[in-house]
Write a protein that holds these residues in place. Structure first.
Motif, mmCIF file in Angstrom:
data_model
loop_
_atom_site.group_PDB
_atom_site.id
_atom_site.type_symbol
_atom_site.label_atom_id
_atom_site.label_comp_id
_atom_site.label_asym_id
_atom_site.label_seq_id
_atom_site.Cartn_x
_atom_site.Cartn_y
_atom_site.Cartn_z
ATOM 1 N N MET A 47 0.850 -1.199 0.000
ATOM 2 C CA MET A 47 0.000 0.000 0.000
ATOM 3 C C MET A 47 0.883 1.246 0.000
ATOM 4 S SD MET A 47 -3.146 1.070 0.381
ATOM 5 C CE MET A 47 -3.557 -0.648 0.671
ATOM 6 N N THR A 48 0.562 2.159 -0.864
ATOM 7 C CA THR A 48 1.288 3.419 -0.850
ATOM 8 C C THR A 48 0.287 4.552 -0.775
ATOM 9 O OG1 THR A 48 2.828 2.366 -2.355
ATOM 10 C CG2 THR A 48 3.098 4.734 -1.992
ATOM 11 N N LEU A 49 0.576 5.509 0.029
ATOM 12 C CA LEU A 49 -0.282 6.686 0.086
ATOM 13 C C LEU A 49 -0.119 7.476 -1.197
ATOM 14 C CD1 LEU A 49 0.303 7.766 3.779
ATOM 15 C CD2 LEU A 49 -1.727 6.695 2.787
ATOM 16 N N THR A 50 -1.229 7.959 -1.724
ATOM 17 C CA THR A 50 -1.190 8.618 -3.028
ATOM 18 C C THR A 50 -1.450 10.115 -2.959
ATOM 19 O OG1 THR A 50 -3.543 8.380 -3.436
ATOM 20 C CG2 THR A 50 -2.143 6.509 -4.039
ATOM 21 N N GLY A 51 -2.048 10.584 -1.871
ATOM 22 C CA GLY A 51 -2.430 11.987 -1.808
ATOM 23 C C GLY A 51 -3.707 12.294 -2.578
ATOM 24 N N ALA B 281 -6.705 -5.576 7.629
ATOM 25 C CA ALA B 281 -5.677 -6.005 6.669
ATOM 26 C C ALA B 281 -4.659 -4.898 6.383
ATOM 27 C CB ALA B 281 -6.350 -6.453 5.370
ATOM 28 N N LEU B 282 -4.971 -3.670 6.769
ATOM 29 C CA LEU B 282 -3.995 -2.589 6.560
ATOM 30 C C LEU B 282 -2.773 -2.776 7.458
ATOM 31 C CD1 LEU B 282 -6.471 0.438 6.464
ATOM 32 C CD2 LEU B 282 -5.177 -0.462 4.510
ATOM 33 N N ARG C 130 -8.295 1.002 16.798
ATOM 34 C CA ARG C 130 -8.601 0.185 15.612
ATOM 35 C C ARG C 130 -9.543 -0.960 15.997
ATOM 36 N NH1 ARG C 130 -3.786 -2.908 12.727
ATOM 37 N NH2 ARG C 130 -3.724 -3.783 14.817
ATOM 38 N N GLY C 131 -9.235 -1.609 17.123
ATOM 39 C CA GLY C 131 -10.092 -2.704 17.574
ATOM 40 C C GLY C 131 -11.521 -2.230 17.807
ATOM 41 N N ARG C 132 -11.633 -1.076 18.420
ATOM 42 C CA ARG C 132 -12.943 -0.525 18.720
ATOM 43 C C ARG C 132 -13.694 -0.177 17.436
ATOM 44 N NH1 ARG C 132 -14.675 3.997 22.373
ATOM 45 N NH2 ARG C 132 -16.354 5.003 21.256
ATOM 46 N N THR C 133 -12.965 0.383 16.471
ATOM 47 C CA THR C 133 -13.582 0.765 15.199
ATOM 48 C C THR C 133 -14.125 -0.467 14.480
ATOM 49 O OG1 THR C 133 -12.029 2.603 15.058
ATOM 50 C CG2 THR C 133 -13.149 1.964 13.015
ATOM 51 N N CYS C 134 -13.346 -1.526 14.457
ATOM 52 C CA CYS C 134 -13.789 -2.735 13.762
ATOM 53 C C CYS C 134 -14.916 -3.429 14.529
ATOM 54 C CB CYS C 134 -12.598 -3.675 13.556
ATOM 55 S SG CYS C 134 -11.385 -2.958 12.409
ATOM 56 N N GLN C 135 -14.821 -3.407 15.855
ATOM 57 C CA GLN C 135 -15.922 -3.975 16.652
ATOM 58 C C GLN C 135 -17.207 -3.193 16.400
ATOM 59 O OE1 GLN C 135 -16.306 -2.918 20.741
ATOM 60 N NE2 GLN C 135 -18.368 -3.740 20.490
ATOM 61 N N GLN C 136 -17.059 -1.891 16.259
ATOM 62 C CA GLN C 136 -18.225 -1.035 16.004
ATOM 63 C C GLN C 136 -18.893 -1.411 14.678
ATOM 64 O OE1 GLN C 136 -18.673 3.295 17.342
ATOM 65 N NE2 GLN C 136 -17.482 3.425 15.479
ATOM 66 N N LEU C 137 -18.083 -1.639 13.655
ATOM 67 C CA LEU C 137 -18.632 -2.053 12.363
ATOM 68 C C LEU C 137 -19.348 -3.404 12.499
ATOM 69 C CD1 LEU C 137 -15.550 -0.900 10.309
ATOM 70 C CD2 LEU C 137 -17.900 -0.144 9.822
ATOM 71 N N VAL D 216 -7.796 4.274 5.387
ATOM 72 C CA VAL D 216 -9.108 3.723 5.763
ATOM 73 C C VAL D 216 -10.085 3.877 4.594
ATOM 74 C CG1 VAL D 216 -11.052 3.926 7.355
ATOM 75 C CG2 VAL D 216 -8.711 4.095 8.218
ATOM 76 N N GLY D 217 -10.001 5.014 3.904
ATOM 77 C CA GLY D 217 -10.875 5.215 2.749
ATOM 78 C C GLY D 217 -10.657 4.142 1.687
ATOM 79 N N GLN D 218 -9.411 3.808 1.447
ATOM 80 C CA GLN D 218 -9.126 2.738 0.475
ATOM 81 C C GLN D 218 -9.710 1.404 0.951
ATOM 82 O OE1 GLN D 218 -4.867 2.865 0.068
ATOM 83 N NE2 GLN D 218 -4.894 4.574 -1.374
ATOM 84 N N ALA D 219 -9.625 1.166 2.256
ATOM 85 C CA ALA D 219 -10.191 -0.080 2.788
ATOM 86 C C ALA D 219 -11.698 -0.130 2.555
ATOM 87 C CB ALA D 219 -9.866 -0.197 4.285
ATOM 88 N N VAL D 220 -12.371 1.001 2.803
ATOM 89 C CA VAL D 220 -13.825 1.029 2.595
ATOM 90 C C VAL D 220 -14.135 0.839 1.105
ATOM 91 C CG1 VAL D 220 -15.955 2.353 2.860
ATOM 92 C CG2 VAL D 220 -14.153 2.551 4.598
#
Lengths: 525, 525
Positions: free
Chosen positions: B1-5, B79-80, B103-110, B196-200
């Protein structure tokens, strides 16, 4: 019972000191006694002080106490007998049977909310039990219930002097939620308002509730209405009326240091879509049903069918012909007030003169004051799409037929609509595919969708939605009719690690109210 | 993964053309690569067009499809791997363990919202069966469900780069409700946002959903933020941030031709009430708990305990002494951004100079940039009641102790508070009567009440309320954390006399989704 011309601030009868409000019998244009001297900011202050004082106690009354209170209001309204009916008929010009029916509906509505309060589902109790051993962090004991927002300002509507007025749906649902209510009476039916207000005040007293649970004010919208919405102790507003009136209250509510929600039901033209197969197979019956719905109660319903959308062609021509004939024969009917009659005349007048609307039929002329002549207009889809004025509500028995050349035009016209209380589809089996394709659009536009019925007539029940996207209402997330209306006046509160003795009854470990809680993710049986 | 801007408009990576946004490592004050060129109104237009195109299809996806999608987002975020953790740490200065936990909380929330979507209670299905024989009028068949409001604009928060940001609670609950989401990333953590946007976006693709379900924009709040809130296709807004930022969005939302709801979580000082017996019996432990809660994460929590209210006297003096000693020894901590550090410095600076606040203790000085020194102040009840500035939120590890001379003063101080996310009571058995007397006030002021705990730490569960009266939030009727947050993005629609084949699955006669409907007034088992 004698009408006094007084306001009711808690249990006190208070005489105003502003300009007198006098009901006018719209059938005769003659004023009715007594005069109601308008209240001022001082009376708003008194009523809100009392409401605030009553709030903490009233919102924690037991479900049974509050339900009994709502039923007592119904009994007290029924006990008013013919005096109430006579006065409401005189003040509104509405037929006696209609007012009797509306009284029944109003009392049934209060009893329905009593049932809802007792069932307690509106408390939406959620419990997540403590997990002291959880890793990496323990979970606290968390319990949520709904609590009342605070004192509510209710504005009576002109067109339902009982069901959307002093003890109407807004008042019933706010009281059910645990909110004291301060009503600003509609100036068109002050006598009806006083009678019903006295009935509510008697119920407050008989139920041994704090007097501030209910007050009734008369006065100008500009002075009393705005002062009420601006009072810091008022926490929500219920309103049914014009778009301009609703927007003024919304603006006042948003300008407060602490903005509050306004539930304003304002403007809807309630599109009716006539699909080709239905139109071809039963155009005559549709014409009869449509004109009956259009002219009922002089068209003075929020859900009056003010717009018809259909494919042009012989079937629509036949429908138009039949409809026009029925409209031409339809008797004039007395409107609620001289002001509403005059606004109706202006509205249809603009359409009569509109270059892109054609007048198809005008009903019979009245012989007494303030009588509404039904009006039927037609326009083309292209003109409808480019003339916003053709989408303005005409409050009364007037409707506009939009002729469309294609499914695509029907879709464009539908997409072009503002938010609506209702949308109606008349369809036969062969119309199903076209109807299905339009449903997503209609769902986005409307609070209630009807198949093969007419939008006038709003059932008070659990499943009703009398609401819809702006400008039908100011808050599409709610309904002002039906038991879900109680949710407008509630907010959630979470209690973390509370000892049982400090918890409200609804949240105690033993579940003494026997509610079906959401307990650790599972709904209790 | 590379950040693209780049921004993500649906599945497309799009480069902006406005001023570059660059993350700054607050621990070093050095900029991080890459630069994110800001978007403009043109990009808002593209993202909203895509979201609108996706809406009708996405909102009618099956409960299973939508739940699977939310779970796929969680999997893609996990996976990130370390790249996400490293970047978030660099962009926020927050400790690695905290970011991992978040991160754990965010994924648990989903996953929690996936469970909620599958259970389907949020559809709130209500059925009133037809009563064709009812007198005087038959009843139609009426069925209600909840539908998605429309595309939602989500504004990422600075202080939770994962849990309240691109795939945080607002996004998760809006997607759960069936609403496409357009996120405006917080400019403080663009790299974290892009990852995170790329993951979504990958989850959207893997789930074969229309690409407009999710877009991610960068840019200025004034240009991109206001354009987003003003776009007619956006139907609700989720925001967590400052009072001024929230109020600007609310103003834009109210100025639209069609106003829309804004769920802004803004400002709270989270009062802690220390009752006499608790203070006397365990003042030292309370001091330790309080300072731990106050200084956690440099105090950068919406629920940070910014106000302590207690009776003056020897027990409070001892608590103050112990607390001051702990604060003085508390290490400086890097704040999220130079801007937040500077605002904190200004906030505590005003209080240091305030004639009615006394500085009790200041924490250890930092040795690297942007480090927050904890601050403890004290004032008297009378001064608190007459100086509004003493009630302003200081975002960071600062708190003010209000000394009260009597129960009456405690009550007055409590009544004087603005709306809060939380209110905390520390009490022993002997304090119960005083606590019980104050509870009604605290319920009116707060979304969550805690006993013998600390307000930092917000559990994601069914019973949580992360909300409260203005200015804690702009809409006290809701919560932004916990499963009830889904209700923010829904509205009811009623279907009258629909043929079964036209009804959505949730409302069909055979109840194919096996929901616990409210059927003719009774809840199904």
């Amino acid at each position: 019972m004698t009408l006094t011309g007084n306001m009711l601030i808690g249990q006190q009868a208070i005489t105003g000191h502003r300009e007198a409000i006098r009901a006018i019998n719209p059938a005769t244009d003659l004023p009715l006694e007594p005069a109601y001297l308008g209240g001022s900011g001082e009376h708003v202050e008194q009523a809100c002080t009392l409401a605030w004082t009553a709030f903490d106690r009233y919102r924690e009354t037991s479900l049974a106490t509050r339900a009994d209170f709502l039923e007592t209001i119904a009994i007290e309204i029924e006990a008013l007998g013919d005096e109430l009916i006579d006065r409401a008929v005189a003040e509104t010009g509405l037929p006696r049977a209609r007012i009797q029916g509306e009284r029944g509906r109003t009392c049934q509505q209060l009893r329905t909310f009593a049932r809802t309060v007792r069932a307690g589902e509106w408390l939406d109790v959620r419990v997540d039990s403590a997990l002291p051993e959880r890793q990496p962090l323990p979970r606290a004991d968390l319990r949520q219930r709904q609590v009342a927002l605070g004192p509510v300002a209710v504005f009576g509507a002109s067109n339902f002097p009982l069901a959307f007025s002093v003890a109407g749906g807004d008042t019933a649902s706010a009281l059910a939620a645990g909110c004291p209510v301060v009503v600003k009476a509609h100036s068109a039916h002050p006598g009806t308002s006083e009678l019903v207000g006295q009935a509510v005040a008697r119920a407050v007293k008989k139920s041994a509730l704090p007097e501030g649970v209910f007050s009734l004010l008369f006065g100008s919208g500009r002075e009393v209405g705005i002062a009420l919405v601006s009072d810091p102790r008022i926490k929500a507003v219920g309103f049914t009326g014009s778009r301009s009136g609703g927007m003024a209250l919304i603006k006042a509510a948003q300008s407060r240091p602490e903005p509050i929600p306004v539930y304003a039901e304002m403007s809807s033209i309630n599109p009716v879509l006539l699909f080709p197969a239905a139109l071809a197979s039963r155009g005559e019956a549709l014409a009869q049903g449509f004109v009956a719905s259009l002219t009922q109660g002089a068209g003075q319903f929020c859900t009056n069918p003010g717009l018809v959308i259909a494919h042009q062609g012989p079937a629509l021509d036949a429908f138009i012909k039949a409809t026009a004939a029925l409209v031409q024969r339809s008797p004039a009917q007395t409107m609620l007030t001289p002001g509403i009659f005059s606004a109706y005349e202006n509205g249809v007048g603009s359409l009569v003169e509109h270059p892109h609307a054609q007048t198809l039929a005008v009903g019979l002329q009245g012989e007494t004051p303030n009588q509404c002549q039904a009006h039927l207009f037609v326009t083309q889809a292209g003109d409808f799409l480019t003339n916003a004025a053709l989408q303005a509500e005409m409050f009364g028995a007037a409707s506009l037929i939009v002729q469309c050349a294609s499914d695509d035009e029907i879709r464009k016209v539908t997409e072009h609509l503002e938010g609506q209380l209702t949308a109606t589809l008349h369809l036969d089996d062969a119309d199903m595919p076209s109807a299905r394709a339009l449903l997503p659009v209609l769902e986005r536009k409307s609070g209630r969708l009807l198949v093969n019925g007419w939008p006038t007539g709003v059932e008070v029940c659990d499943a009703m939605v009398h609401g819809g996207p702006f400008p039908a209402t100011s808050d599409a997330r709610t309904t002002s009719v039906g038991t879900a209306a109680i949710q407008r006046f509630l907010r959630p509160v979470c209690y973390q690690d509370f000892p049982d003795s400090l918890l409200p009854a609804a949240l105690r470990h033993g579940n003494p109210l026997q509610l079906r809680r959401l307990l650790d993710g599972q709904r209790e049986a």
